[in-house]
Enzyme design. Structure first.
Site, PDB file in Angstrom:
ATOM      1  CE  LYS A  99      36.827  20.627  53.940  1.00  0.00           C
ATOM      2  NZ  LYS A  99      36.888  21.200  52.596  1.00  0.00           N
ATOM      3  N   GLY A 118      38.538  40.528  45.286  1.00  0.00           N
ATOM      4  CA  GLY A 118      39.601  39.686  45.817  1.00  0.00           C
ATOM      5  C   GLY A 118      40.502  39.159  44.718  1.00  0.00           C
ATOM      6  N   GLY A 133      43.477  37.408  45.150  1.00  0.00           N
ATOM      7  CA  GLY A 133      44.461  36.527  45.783  1.00  0.00           C
ATOM      8  C   GLY A 133      44.843  35.419  44.818  1.00  0.00           C
ATOM      9  CG  HIS A 134      46.659  31.798  46.319  1.00  0.00           C
ATOM     10  ND1 HIS A 134      46.507  32.141  47.647  1.00  0.00           N
ATOM     11  CD2 HIS A 134      47.966  31.501  46.150  1.00  0.00           C
ATOM     12  CE1 HIS A 134      47.672  32.055  48.254  1.00  0.00           C
ATOM     13  NE2 HIS A 134      48.584  31.669  47.375  1.00  0.00           N
ATOM     14  CB  VAL A 135      41.085  31.827  42.867  1.00  0.00           C
ATOM     15  CG1 VAL A 135      40.189  31.483  41.678  1.00  0.00           C
ATOM     16  CG2 VAL A 135      41.365  30.574  43.686  1.00  0.00           C
ATOM     17  CE1 TYR A 147      48.968  38.387  38.989  1.00  0.00           C
ATOM     18  CE2 TYR A 147      48.941  36.097  38.251  1.00  0.00           C
ATOM     19  CZ  TYR A 147      49.490  37.369  38.212  1.00  0.00           C
ATOM     20  OH  TYR A 147      50.550  37.620  37.368  1.00  0.00           O
TER      21      TYR A 147
HETATM   22  P1  NAD Z   1      43.335  34.096  48.918  1.00  0.00           P
HETATM   23  O1  NAD Z   1      43.372  34.256  50.402  1.00  0.00           O
HETATM   24  O2  NAD Z   1      44.592  33.838  48.192  1.00  0.00           O
HETATM   25  O3  NAD Z   1      42.659  35.392  48.245  1.00  0.00           O
HETATM   26  C1  NAD Z   1      41.583  36.070  48.803  1.00  0.00           C
HETATM   27  C2  NAD Z   1      41.799  37.550  48.526  1.00  0.00           C
HETATM   28  O4  NAD Z   1      40.654  38.270  48.966  1.00  0.00           O
HETATM   29  C3  NAD Z   1      42.995  38.146  49.261  1.00  0.00           C
HETATM   30  O5  NAD Z   1      43.803  38.899  48.365  1.00  0.00           O
HETATM   31  C4  NAD Z   1      42.359  39.016  50.328  1.00  0.00           C
HETATM   32  O6  NAD Z   1      43.153  40.146  50.675  1.00  0.00           O
HETATM   33  C5  NAD Z   1      41.080  39.434  49.612  1.00  0.00           C
HETATM   34  N1  NAD Z   1      40.037  39.944  50.499  1.00  0.00           N
HETATM   35  C6  NAD Z   1      39.740  39.558  51.761  1.00  0.00           C
HETATM   36  N2  NAD Z   1      38.720  40.296  52.233  1.00  0.00           N
HETATM   37  C7  NAD Z   1      38.357  41.131  51.244  1.00  0.00           C
HETATM   38  C8  NAD Z   1      37.361  42.135  51.120  1.00  0.00           C
HETATM   39  N3  NAD Z   1      36.521  42.428  52.124  1.00  0.00           N
HETATM   40  N4  NAD Z   1      37.256  42.820  49.956  1.00  0.00           N
HETATM   41  C9  NAD Z   1      38.098  42.544  48.923  1.00  0.00           C
HETATM   42  N5  NAD Z   1      39.065  41.623  48.990  1.00  0.00           N
HETATM   43  C10 NAD Z   1      39.200  40.923  50.147  1.00  0.00           C
HETATM   44  O7  NAD Z   1      42.248  32.944  48.651  1.00  0.00           O
HETATM   45  P2  NAD Z   1      42.021  32.130  47.300  1.00  0.00           P
HETATM   46  O8  NAD Z   1      42.758  30.851  47.375  1.00  0.00           O
HETATM   47  O9  NAD Z   1      42.208  33.028  46.133  1.00  0.00           O
HETATM   48  O10 NAD Z   1      40.475  31.776  47.471  1.00  0.00           O
HETATM   49  C11 NAD Z   1      39.480  32.784  47.382  1.00  0.00           C
HETATM   50  C12 NAD Z   1      38.130  32.185  47.753  1.00  0.00           C
HETATM   51  O11 NAD Z   1      37.819  31.088  46.898  1.00  0.00           O
HETATM   52  C13 NAD Z   1      38.049  31.621  49.181  1.00  0.00           C
HETATM   53  O12 NAD Z   1      36.737  31.854  49.646  1.00  0.00           O
HETATM   54  C14 NAD Z   1      38.282  30.133  48.987  1.00  0.00           C
HETATM   55  O13 NAD Z   1      37.671  29.375  50.000  1.00  0.00           O
HETATM   56  C15 NAD Z   1      37.598  29.909  47.658  1.00  0.00           C
HETATM   57  N6  NAD Z   1      38.115  28.756  46.888  1.00  0.00           N
HETATM   58  C16 NAD Z   1      39.430  28.693  46.571  1.00  0.00           C
HETATM   59  C17 NAD Z   1      39.923  27.623  45.833  1.00  0.00           C
HETATM   60  C18 NAD Z   1      41.382  27.528  45.457  1.00  0.00           C
HETATM   61  O14 NAD Z   1      41.722  26.712  44.585  1.00  0.00           O
HETATM   62  N7  NAD Z   1      42.250  28.336  46.023  1.00  0.00           N
HETATM   63  C19 NAD Z   1      39.041  26.593  45.427  1.00  0.00           C
HETATM   64  C20 NAD Z   1      37.670  26.702  45.744  1.00  0.00           C
HETATM   65  C21 NAD Z   1      37.233  27.788  46.483  1.00  0.00           C
END
Ligand code: NAD
Length: 366
Positions: A80, A180, A182-184, A186
């Site tokens: 990292k 949550g 968000g990206h994942v 959804y």
């Molecule tokens: P993102 O920022 O797109 O989505 C996170 C969502 O959580 C947002 O919509 C945000 O508004 C919501 N949120 C924040 N605080 C909250 C709360 N207190 N209560 C409810 N909702 C809340 O992030 P992402 O890319 O979807 O990733 C989500 C998690 O998964 C992160 O912890 C990230 O590190 C982890 N992750 C993501 C990936 C990936 O491929 N994107 C891979 C491995 C791990």
């Protein structure tokens, strides 16, 4: 503690400090273990309070990547990097190109990707100077957005968990609470609805909530402060880390915890606390490895079908972890670490066998 003592504590192999006066680059690349292959892990850009904090973060995250790649069955080690700076104010092309030249200098022992505070655009600048970067856009032959693959992997981990706990992996009539969207989150909701689950969601972002309720029917929105306490079959943390803690644990009314968020457990002891309550915990770094598996596929020439196939494998890996936990009387979190450590140790022994010339495809990791 001296820097070498810090490396020795968790068996890190190498740390590279990068400094470029012209661009103001200050970066730390941490390589934890390269037994399985080159160390792959993203570059985080963050305004660290001190250089010590930046080093500690790089070391901690690099070690996490060793375990994540090993458990996912990838031929990759753990690394990292962190760039010390404000990701809103301090970014520019030359900073990332300077950083890319340092990565090239490491000669392939470390492969980078985007992470918190860096973007696909930043990685495209990095790519102008190095071969050792993945997670670039589809337009440039890369694997694009990892989130749908992460969601697919979490869904596979959920299926394995349901099967383990109830004997059936059908989602019909099951209730899943997603924290949550968000990206994942959804994409996870999309899988769950298609499979017939009843879905409860919570988010603090109104736009993300509006998008998911518009695109999928039968979604119930609940208070973000109470999503963990809903009566459900699966609680899926997909927002923040440390959501399983002393405060939330007594309030959980789920049978399974499985989500994409990193570091779901506030402390290691919470894995045992979940088991004591009869709640099955699907280890976070195992079920959220879909994005990593997808991005790693770029190293072999990206192919969507092959990447998707590999992500489906998270189902059986999760089951294997539950078996180890049952057979050895340990928590599922400990079982995940055990699986990873055994794979690394086993390959170390395999590498002891002399061969005159390894196949070209393998030479970079011999
Ligand atoms: P993102 O920022 O797109 O989505 C996170 C969502 O959580 C947002 O919509 C945000 O508004 C919501 N949120 C924040 N605080 C909250 C709360 N207190 N209560 C409810 N909702 C809340 O992030 P992402 O890319 O979807 O990733 C989500 C998690 O998964 C992160 O912890 C990230 O590190 C982890 N992750 C993501 C990936 C990936 O491929 N994107 C891979 C491995 C791990």
């Amino acid at each position: 503690m001296s820097i070498f003592d810090r490396l020795a504590r968790r068996a890190h192999e190498q740390v590279i400090f990068c400094h470029d006066e012209v661009t103001g680059l200050r970066a730390i690349i941490a390589i934890h273990d390269t037994t399985l292959g080159p160390a792959l892990g993203g570059t985080r850009m963050w305004s660290y309070a001190s250089d010590e904090d930046a080093l500690e973060d790089a070391l901690r995250l690099a070690r996490g990547m060793t375990y994540k790649s090993a458990a996912a069955g990838l031929n990759l080690g753990g690394g990292k990097a962190v760039i010390i700076g404000n990701s809103k104010a301090d970014k520019n092309e030359m900073l990332f190109r300077s950083y890319g030249r340092f990565i090239q200098g490491v000669g392939g022992r470390y492969i980078t990707a985007e992470d918190v505070g860096t973007s696909v655009q930043d990685m495209e600048w990095v790519r102008m100077e190095t071969d050792f970067v993945v997670g670039i856009s589809r337009a440039l032959g890369g694997s694009g957005d990892p989130s749908p693959f992460t969601a697919l992997g979490v869904f596979e981990g959920m299926k394995s968990s349901l099967k383990w706990q109830t004997g059936s992996e059908s989602f019909e009539g099951r209730v899943v609470a997603v924290q949550g969207v968000g990206h994942v989150g959804y994409h996870l909701v999309e899988h769950l609805r298609h499979a017939g689950a009843q879905v409860l969601v919570a988010d603090i972002d109104r736009d993300n909530l509006a998008r998911v309720t518009r695109d999928f029917d039968g979604i119930e929105v609940v208070d973000p402060a109470r999503i963990h306490a809903q009566g459900c079959d699966i609680f899926a943390p997909c927002a923040l880390g440390a959501v399983i803690n002393d405060h939330t644990l007594p309030e959980l009314k789920c049978g399974i915890v499985a989500g994409c968020a990193n570091n779901v457990l506030a402390e290691d002891r919470h894995a045992a606390a979940l088991a004591e309550r009869g709640i099955l915990y699907a280890p976070d770094y195992v079920v959220n490895a879909g994005g990593l598996i997808n991005v790693a596929n770029e190293l072999e020439g990206y192919n969507t079908d092959r990447a998707t196939q590999a992500v489906h494998g998270i189902h059986d890996i999760t089951t294997r972890i539950f078996e180890i936990a049952r057979d050895e009387g340990i928590t599922t979190a400990e079982a995940a670490d055990t699986l990873a450590e055994r794979r690394i140790a086993a390959l170390q022994r395999v590498k002891d066998h002399y061969i005159a010339r390894p196949p070209a495809r393998l030479q970079r990791r011999v």
